[in-house]
Write a protein that holds these residues in place. Structure first.
Motif, PDB file in Angstrom:
ATOM      1  N   PRO A  43      62.685  40.114  46.061  1.00 20.98           N
ATOM      2  CA  PRO A  43      63.611  39.725  47.131  1.00 20.98           C
ATOM      3  C   PRO A  43      64.570  40.856  47.493  1.00 20.98           C
ATOM      4  CG  PRO A  43      63.862  38.275  45.212  1.00 20.98           C
ATOM      5  CD  PRO A  43      62.776  39.227  44.884  1.00 20.98           C
ATOM      6  N   GLN A  52      54.812  39.587  48.292  1.00 17.84           N
ATOM      7  CA  GLN A  52      55.754  39.337  47.203  1.00 17.84           C
ATOM      8  C   GLN A  52      55.011  39.201  45.874  1.00 17.84           C
ATOM      9  OE1 GLN A  52      58.282  35.913  47.619  1.00 17.84           O
ATOM     10  NE2 GLN A  52      59.558  36.536  45.892  1.00 17.84           N
ATOM     11  N   THR A  63      60.717  34.605  42.866  1.00 21.32           N
ATOM     12  CA  THR A  63      59.741  33.694  42.284  1.00 21.32           C
ATOM     13  C   THR A  63      60.312  33.140  40.973  1.00 21.32           C
ATOM     14  OG1 THR A  63      58.043  35.139  43.155  1.00 21.32           O
ATOM     15  CG2 THR A  63      57.330  33.516  41.519  1.00 21.32           C
ATOM     16  N   VAL A  68      62.942  36.479  51.360  1.00 21.55           N
ATOM     17  CA  VAL A  68      62.267  35.624  50.368  1.00 21.55           C
ATOM     18  C   VAL A  68      63.200  35.321  49.191  1.00 21.55           C
ATOM     19  CG1 VAL A  68      59.964  36.464  50.929  1.00 21.55           C
ATOM     20  CG2 VAL A  68      61.293  37.599  49.136  1.00 21.55           C
ATOM     21  N   GLU A  69      62.901  34.252  48.475  1.00 18.59           N
ATOM     22  CA  GLU A  69      63.626  33.893  47.249  1.00 18.59           C
ATOM     23  C   GLU A  69      62.858  34.456  46.063  1.00 18.59           C
ATOM     24  OE1 GLU A  69      66.468  32.071  46.942  1.00 18.59           O
ATOM     25  OE2 GLU A  69      66.629  32.098  49.143  1.00 18.59           O
ATOM     26  N   TRP A  90      53.988  36.218  51.438  1.00 19.60           N
ATOM     27  CA  TRP A  90      53.734  35.716  50.074  1.00 19.60           C
ATOM     28  C   TRP A  90      52.796  36.611  49.295  1.00 19.60           C
ATOM     29  CZ3 TRP A  90      57.799  33.288  49.658  1.00 19.60           C
ATOM     30  CH2 TRP A  90      58.290  32.452  50.669  1.00 19.60           C
TER      31      TRP A  90
END
Ligand code: HEM
Ligand code: SF4
Ligand code: SF4
Ligand code: FES
Lengths: 225, 249
Positions: A137, A47, A222, A219-220, A44
């Motif tokens: 991502p 990202q 944000t 990850v997706e 996190w």
């Protein structure tokens, strides 16, 4: 006193080569490895940092002006400097002479590595048109894949080592050629400090590689708001 | 004892521009012989190991005590003075070559005028004459005197240039010896009056920016001159000079 301008240009170009190695190219390397090492804390924060960078205003101008042009200039001048010298480290086997040759070798390796690294990251990002929050991502997905093969790990290990060695030894060279470290002791102590810095940077880089290898978490994007 | 021999392998060249070739020689062993005494022996009896009489090998020498620098050559792959290279300390066959970074005149003799041209470019002297009495010189601190003494020992031998990876036959690099002279004369109270001219002379192609900090020069200098300190100091002086040129001129 009249002096041929050619000499002045030569002096300025070589000084600029030296300076660009520190700022902005060297500074970028330090920031880049530091930000990437956020990955070792968690995906996190990593990202978050990539999101922040990819939402900078005028990102492409910043990249071109502060990274690509100085890096290209430093590299082209670097290849010119390599071409002018002729290593003799096997005849005169002294430590500094070996480092002189390594400085040139790691510069050339870093150049090759950067072509590969930029191709699989920014190159792919721009090609696929992944901007702002879509970039993270997309990039994390690529990196997760790259670090699953031993070839990928090897390429990054060599690339990171070349860059950190070249930068640390380069800071020493900068300090000597600009006359910041003059005396023999000063030069030796400086070499120790910069070697420690280089080891630290290498550690940051390799820890990041290891983290990607062990925890390839997708990850997706944000969602703003 | 008497039939003990010293073996030599000498790189020869008859004239500037002609190709070089190797010849083997043997001279009778003498304790404490140096390279020059052996070359003199070969001169007296210029017969190769194979028994062919050839033109004697030529070389340069003068002081025979490592202060003039003229006998500098490449001995067993390393550049050094022939007069202080003792045969007893060398592996045989002893390979003698002329320096590779200066034009060969003949055999082991090279033309080092490039070094002298560079000394002229950087005004490696102190102007003391004028059309009028310019008075007494300024006093120099003893610490500067001591530093300058070491630097002043340079004998223009060329070792530092021969061993430098940035110095070659076909470029214009000035090399460590020249930068050391700039520092030497800039540190002198009267010499410092021409400081800027000296710095300007090393701020172009072949100048201080072309040093790659390989620091071989300081390792091979027979006079143990702190050449890398001189190079870094000239790096500092030229950097300030550059800023000054930008902002003041
Ligand atoms: C990660 C990217 C790079 C960084 C951070 C970097 C940094 C530096 C630094 C700080 C110096 C010292 C400057 C000086 O001696 O005053 C230097 C020197 C040098 N760089 Fe780079 N560099 C990078 C990439 C490259 C590339 C791609 C090349 C291409 C071949 C290159 C070639 C050279 C050469 C030949 C020198 C030696 C200059 C000399 O000793 O005179 N560098 N670099
Ligand atoms: S430091 Fe290296 S490149 Fe510079 S003059 Fe000495 S040997 Fe040559
Ligand atoms: S600085 Fe040393 S190696 Fe260079 S020419 Fe002078 S004495 Fe010889
Ligand atoms: S003859 Fe003068 S240094 Fe050897």
């Amino acid at each position: 006193m009249i002096k041929p301008a050619k000499d002045e240009i030569h002096y300025i170009l070589l000084k600029l080569h030296s300076l660009t190695g520190i700022v902005p190219v060297g500074a970028f390397l330090v920031i880049h490895l530091s930000i990437n090492s956020l990955r070792t804390v968690g995906v996190w924060p990593f990202q978050l940092a990539i999101d922040a960078l990819n939402n900078l205003p005028f990102l492409i101008l910043i990249e071109i002006g502060f990274i690509y042009i100085p890096l290209l200039f430093h590299s082209l001048m670097g290849f010119y400097i390599i071409h002018v010298g002729k290593t003799n480290m096997f005849r005169y086997r002294y430590q500094r002479n070996w480092l002189y040759t390594m400085q040139r070798l790691t510069g050339a390796i870093t150049f090759l590595f950067l072509i590969y690294h930029m191709g699989t990251t920014v190159g792919a990002k721009l090609w696929e048109g992944k901007h702002q929050f879509e970039a993270a991502p997309f990039l994390i997905d690529i990196l997760n894949g790259e670090f699953q093969t031993w070839q990928g790990i090897l390429v990054y290990t060599i690339g990171i080592f070349s860059a950190t060695f070249h930068f640390s030894n380069g800071v020493w060279g900068f300090c000597v050629s600009w006359g910041i470290l003059i005396g023999k002791n000063a030069q030796r102590n400086g070499a120790i400090v910069f070697a420690a810095m280089g080891i630290g940077l290498t550690f940051l880089g390799l820890a990041t590689v290891l983290e990607f290898n062990m925890n390839p978490i997708p990850v997706e994007a944000t969602v703003a708001g | 004892m008497t039939d003990k021999k010293i073996n030599f392998k000498i790189k020869r060249q008859d004239k500037p521009g002609l190709p070089s070739y190797w010849q083997n020689f043997q001279v009778p062993y003498k304790p404490f012989a140096n390279i020059i005494s052996c070359l003199m022996e070969i001169q007296r009896n210029p017969t190769t190991k194979a028994g062919i009489t050839v033109a004697p090998v030529t070389w340069d020498c003068n002081c025979l005590e490592e202060v003039c620098g003229s006998c500098t050559m490449v001995i067993n792959g390393k550049v050094r003075q022939a007069c202080t290279a003792l045969v007893d300390n060398l592996e045989q066959p002893i390979a003698l070559e002329p320096m590779s970074k200066f034009p060969v005149v003949r055999d082991l003799q090279v033309n080092r005028s490039r070094m002298f041209e560079n000394l002229k470019k950087v005004k490696a002297w102190i102007d003391i004459d004028g059309s009028h009495d310019i008075g007494e010189g300024a006093i120099m601190p003893d610490s500067d005197r001591a530093k300058r003494y070491v630097m002043s020992e340079c004998m223009t031998c060329g070792c530092c240039l021969e061993a430098c990876p940035q110095f070659s036959l076909n470029n214009s690099f000035m090399g460590a010896a020249t930068f050391n002279q700039v520092r030497l004369f800039n540190l002198h109270p009267a010499g410092s009056m021409n400081k800027e001219e000296r710095l300007d002379a090393v701020m172009g192609e072949g100048g201080i920016t072309d040093c790659g900090n390989a620091q071989v020069c300081v390792e091979v200098c027979p006079k143990n001159i702190p050449l890398t300190e001189s190079i870094a100091d000239i790096g500092r002086q030229t950097s300030w000079q550059f800023i000054k040129n930008l902002l003041v001129k």
